[in-house]
Design a protein around this motif. Sequence first.
Motif, PDB file in Angstrom:
ATOM      1  N   ARG A 266      30.260  -7.076  93.620  1.00 29.96           N
ATOM      2  CA  ARG A 266      29.813  -7.498  92.379  1.00 29.96           C
ATOM      3  C   ARG A 266      28.416  -8.355  91.722  1.00 29.96           C
ATOM      4  O   ARG A 266      28.188  -8.446  91.243  1.00 29.96           O
ATOM      5  CB  ARG A 266      30.754  -9.235  92.197  1.00 29.96           C
ATOM      6  N   GLN A 267      28.201  -8.032  93.613  1.00 32.73           N
ATOM      7  CA  GLN A 267      26.474  -8.475  93.866  1.00 32.73           C
ATOM      8  C   GLN A 267      25.797  -7.247  93.024  1.00 32.73           C
ATOM      9  O   GLN A 267      24.219  -7.077  92.450  1.00 32.73           O
ATOM     10  CB  GLN A 267      26.008  -8.528  95.455  1.00 32.73           C
ATOM     11  N   GLU A 268      26.187  -5.853  93.655  1.00 36.62           N
ATOM     12  CA  GLU A 268      25.899  -4.898  92.874  1.00 36.62           C
ATOM     13  C   GLU A 268      25.252  -4.573  91.492  1.00 36.62           C
ATOM     14  O   GLU A 268      24.615  -3.891  90.918  1.00 36.62           O
ATOM     15  CB  GLU A 268      27.005  -3.134  93.193  1.00 36.62           C
ATOM     16  N   ILE A 269      27.112  -5.443  90.924  1.00 34.50           N
ATOM     17  CA  ILE A 269      26.798  -4.738  89.182  1.00 34.50           C
ATOM     18  C   ILE A 269      25.431  -5.966  88.750  1.00 34.50           C
ATOM     19  O   ILE A 269      24.545  -5.928  87.639  1.00 34.50           O
ATOM     20  CB  ILE A 269      27.836  -5.635  88.690  1.00 34.50           C
ATOM     21  N   ALA A 270      25.356  -7.197  89.267  1.00 31.38           N
ATOM     22  CA  ALA A 270      24.410  -8.463  89.334  1.00 31.38           C
ATOM     23  C   ALA A 270      22.830  -7.991  89.299  1.00 31.38           C
ATOM     24  O   ALA A 270      22.339  -8.355  88.379  1.00 31.38           O
ATOM     25  CB  ALA A 270      25.032  -9.323  89.779  1.00 31.38           C
ATOM     26  N   LEU A 271      22.684  -6.895  90.204  1.00 32.36           N
ATOM     27  CA  LEU A 271      21.454  -6.675  90.585  1.00 32.36           C
ATOM     28  C   LEU A 271      21.100  -5.411  89.174  1.00 32.36           C
ATOM     29  O   LEU A 271      20.348  -5.137  89.173  1.00 32.36           O
ATOM     30  CB  LEU A 271      21.583  -5.690  92.197  1.00 32.36           C
ATOM     31  N   VAL A 272      22.576  -5.153  88.896  1.00 30.37           N
ATOM     32  CA  VAL A 272      21.983  -3.328  87.565  1.00 30.37           C
ATOM     33  C   VAL A 272      21.608  -4.579  86.894  1.00 30.37           C
ATOM     34  O   VAL A 272      21.422  -3.636  86.083  1.00 30.37           O
ATOM     35  CB  VAL A 272      23.440  -3.325  87.808  1.00 30.37           C
ATOM     36  N   THR A 273      22.444  -6.061  85.909  1.00 26.22           N
ATOM     37  CA  THR A 273      22.359  -6.086  85.112  1.00 26.22           C
ATOM     38  C   THR A 273      21.049  -7.219  84.851  1.00 26.22           C
ATOM     39  O   THR A 273      21.172  -7.408  83.706  1.00 26.22           O
ATOM     40  CB  THR A 273      24.095  -6.711  84.406  1.00 26.22           C
ATOM     41  N   GLY A 274      21.186  -7.649  85.997  1.00 23.38           N
ATOM     42  CA  GLY A 274      20.049  -8.623  86.126  1.00 23.38           C
ATOM     43  C   GLY A 274      21.218 -10.005  86.050  1.00 23.38           C
ATOM     44  O   GLY A 274      20.173 -11.335  85.649  1.00 23.38           O
ATOM     45  N   ALA A 275      21.855 -10.318  85.477  1.00 25.44           N
ATOM     46  CA  ALA A 275      22.364 -11.460  85.334  1.00 25.44           C
ATOM     47  C   ALA A 275      22.713 -12.373  86.891  1.00 25.44           C
ATOM     48  O   ALA A 275      23.009 -11.670  87.878  1.00 25.44           O
ATOM     49  CB  ALA A 275      24.151 -11.284  84.986  1.00 25.44           C
ATOM     50  N   ARG A 276      22.917 -13.222  86.402  1.00 23.57           N
ATOM     51  CA  ARG A 276      23.351 -14.264  87.243  1.00 23.57           C
ATOM     52  C   ARG A 276      24.285 -14.600  87.354  1.00 23.57           C
ATOM     53  O   ARG A 276      25.606 -13.636  86.330  1.00 23.57           O
ATOM     54  CB  ARG A 276      22.720 -16.469  86.934  1.00 23.57           C
ATOM     55  N   ASP A 277      25.543 -15.919  88.430  1.00 21.43           N
ATOM     56  CA  ASP A 277      26.778 -15.104  88.835  1.00 21.43           C
ATOM     57  C   ASP A 277      27.613 -15.788  87.337  1.00 21.43           C
ATOM     58  O   ASP A 277      28.897 -15.284  87.145  1.00 21.43           O
ATOM     59  CB  ASP A 277      27.370 -15.180  89.280  1.00 21.43           C
ATOM     60  N   GLU A 278      26.869 -16.879  86.737  1.00 17.73           N
ATOM     61  CA  GLU A 278      28.182 -17.552  85.465  1.00 17.73           C
ATOM     62  C   GLU A 278      27.579 -16.905  84.444  1.00 17.73           C
ATOM     63  O   GLU A 278      27.861 -16.908  83.576  1.00 17.73           O
ATOM     64  CB  GLU A 278      27.025 -18.682  84.938  1.00 17.73           C
ATOM     65  N   GLU A 279      26.799 -15.800  84.416  1.00 13.99           N
ATOM     66  CA  GLU A 279      26.341 -15.030  83.188  1.00 13.99           C
ATOM     67  C   GLU A 279      27.418 -13.489  83.237  1.00 13.99           C
ATOM     68  O   GLU A 279      27.284 -12.922  82.506  1.00 13.99           O
ATOM     69  CB  GLU A 279      25.142 -14.775  83.005  1.00 13.99           C
ATOM     70  N   LEU A 280      28.332 -13.560  84.709  1.00 10.46           N
ATOM     71  CA  LEU A 280      28.607 -11.599  84.718  1.00 10.46           C
ATOM     72  C   LEU A 280      29.785 -11.498  83.767  1.00 10.46           C
ATOM     73  O   LEU A 280      29.922 -10.542  82.948  1.00 10.46           O
ATOM     74  CB  LEU A 280      28.872 -11.459  86.223  1.00 10.46           C
ATOM     75  N   ASP A 281      30.320 -12.760  83.852  1.00  6.69           N
ATOM     76  CA  ASP A 281      31.552 -12.530  82.909  1.00  6.69           C
ATOM     77  C   ASP A 281      31.599 -11.972  81.704  1.00  6.69           C
ATOM     78  O   ASP A 281      31.585 -11.166  80.754  1.00  6.69           O
ATOM     79  CB  ASP A 281      32.869 -13.831  82.862  1.00  6.69           C
ATOM     80  N   ALA A 282      30.718 -12.530  80.415  1.00 10.17           N
ATOM     81  CA  ALA A 282      30.079 -12.015  79.366  1.00 10.17           C
ATOM     82  C   ALA A 282      29.690 -10.666  79.440  1.00 10.17           C
ATOM     83  O   ALA A 282      29.906 -10.262  78.276  1.00 10.17           O
ATOM     84  CB  ALA A 282      29.041 -13.349  78.814  1.00 10.17           C
ATOM     85  N   ILE A 283      28.703 -10.127  79.852  1.00 10.84           N
ATOM     86  CA  ILE A 283      27.892  -8.795  80.516  1.00 10.84           C
ATOM     87  C   ILE A 283      28.897  -8.344  80.431  1.00 10.84           C
ATOM     88  O   ILE A 283      29.063  -6.847  80.125  1.00 10.84           O
ATOM     89  CB  ILE A 283      27.265  -8.822  81.217  1.00 10.84           C
ATOM     90  N   VAL A 284      30.377  -8.681  81.421  1.00 14.56           N
ATOM     91  CA  VAL A 284      31.157  -7.897  81.915  1.00 14.56           C
ATOM     92  C   VAL A 284      32.117  -7.199  80.489  1.00 14.56           C
ATOM     93  O   VAL A 284      33.335  -6.748  80.594  1.00 14.56           O
ATOM     94  CB  VAL A 284      31.619  -7.906  83.430  1.00 14.56           C
ATOM     95  N   GLU A 285      32.093  -8.332  79.872  1.00 18.67           N
ATOM     96  CA  GLU A 285      33.170  -8.273  78.814  1.00 18.67           C
ATOM     97  C   GLU A 285      32.924  -7.165  77.384  1.00 18.67           C
ATOM     98  O   GLU A 285      33.549  -6.317  76.821  1.00 18.67           O
ATOM     99  CB  GLU A 285      33.809  -9.251  78.006  1.00 18.67           C
ATOM    100  N   LYS A 286      30.978  -7.240  77.846  1.00 16.65           N
ATOM    101  CA  LYS A 286      30.639  -6.455  77.106  1.00 16.65           C
ATOM    102  C   LYS A 286      30.948  -4.900  77.101  1.00 16.65           C
ATOM    103  O   LYS A 286      30.425  -3.526  76.444  1.00 16.65           O
ATOM    104  CB  LYS A 286      28.920  -6.503  76.980  1.00 16.65           C
TER     105      LYS A 286
END
Length: 381
Positions: free
Chosen positions: A287-307
């Motif tokens: 999950r942290q690796e995906i956050a680093l790739v997307t530049g997203a904060r934890d609370e933003e990750l669900d929305a990014i992953v949905e896309k």
Amino acid sequence: MTATGYTSVITPHFWLANRITPRTMDLVFRVASAGIISPVSRLRFIYGGIGARQVDATLRRARGLRGWSLSWVRTARQYLSAARAAHSRGDHTEAARCEASAALCFHYAQVFELDDLDRRNHLYRRAAALFRRAAPRLDPPAMRVDIPWRDVSLPGYLRLPTSDGGPYPLLVLLNGASTVKEETGHWSDPFLRRGLATLALDTPGSGEVRERVSGHPDQVVIGEALIRFAAEHARLDPRRVALLGASLGGAVAVRLAQATPDILAVVALTPPFHPPPYFRHLNAVVRQEIALVTGARDEELDAIVEKMSLIDIAPRLRAPLLVVGAGRDLVVPPQEAWNLYRAAGGPKHLHFMRQANHVGFSHLPQWSAAAADFLSSVAGA
């Protein structure tokens, strides 16, 4: 969001494996060393150009997650010492090979540096600089190129078949969350032997680009940039540009091909198809690796992953598709390969390896040979 034929399967084994926290990993490595890692998991490093004995010694020295980084840096320095010795005796090819191996050691060193971004960036910059120096002297040579895209350039390494001729079909290798162009370029040989050029590319959020631009599912115009690059290169055929993406890069490859009709074919290697149902069940490191790739904060990750979902994209894909799945994948549920295969709208093939791990590192010769056969057939190489 649902789709006909979509199946979400999180097996007990998958769920339990993803309950292991970084703290637990640190404790296990402190007690038993990273030498506890299975022989199958070590193949990633071996296929990356690190000798089996060096891998074994590196893992046995690594105590704790910080010890992981220190041990890989020590191995990198040993390779650099060997490179200097090779240079002194005039063996510049061997020196380049050792420098490239040192570069990969620095890359592997930063895998668990998720909380110290300064050190993570420093280690990868060292890896990139070393590989850049070695690349022209490798066999075959890896030529540094830059793909203009928006207001940045995407760096890559181009390798051409050794046979005279051309223009050649081009296979673009797209990174996953933890891979970089210096590593994926090692997968080139089966494709070069079949007459395909390869371009190992750092995509947004990965490698040398990560500090400048984050990855996002809407960056599909990269496909057009790749076609333009091939059109401007005298030895490449812009009508025969294919994509191979690993893990998250597999989903990116499908998106690019769906949005870019000129893309000839796609290989998606253990890709996520619809990650929202299982994303929060994944290991914290992933999950942290995906956050680093997307530049997203934890609370933003669900929305990014949905896309990131391909439910609406795959049925509109028209390029021939090869999906490579792995039965022992603990990062992307193995069922995701089947889901993508069933949903894809164009000609499609599935190569499922029941004993393989994520990205098929355990079975790299097998899946790369299958992918080379598929692409050679489609490209007429």
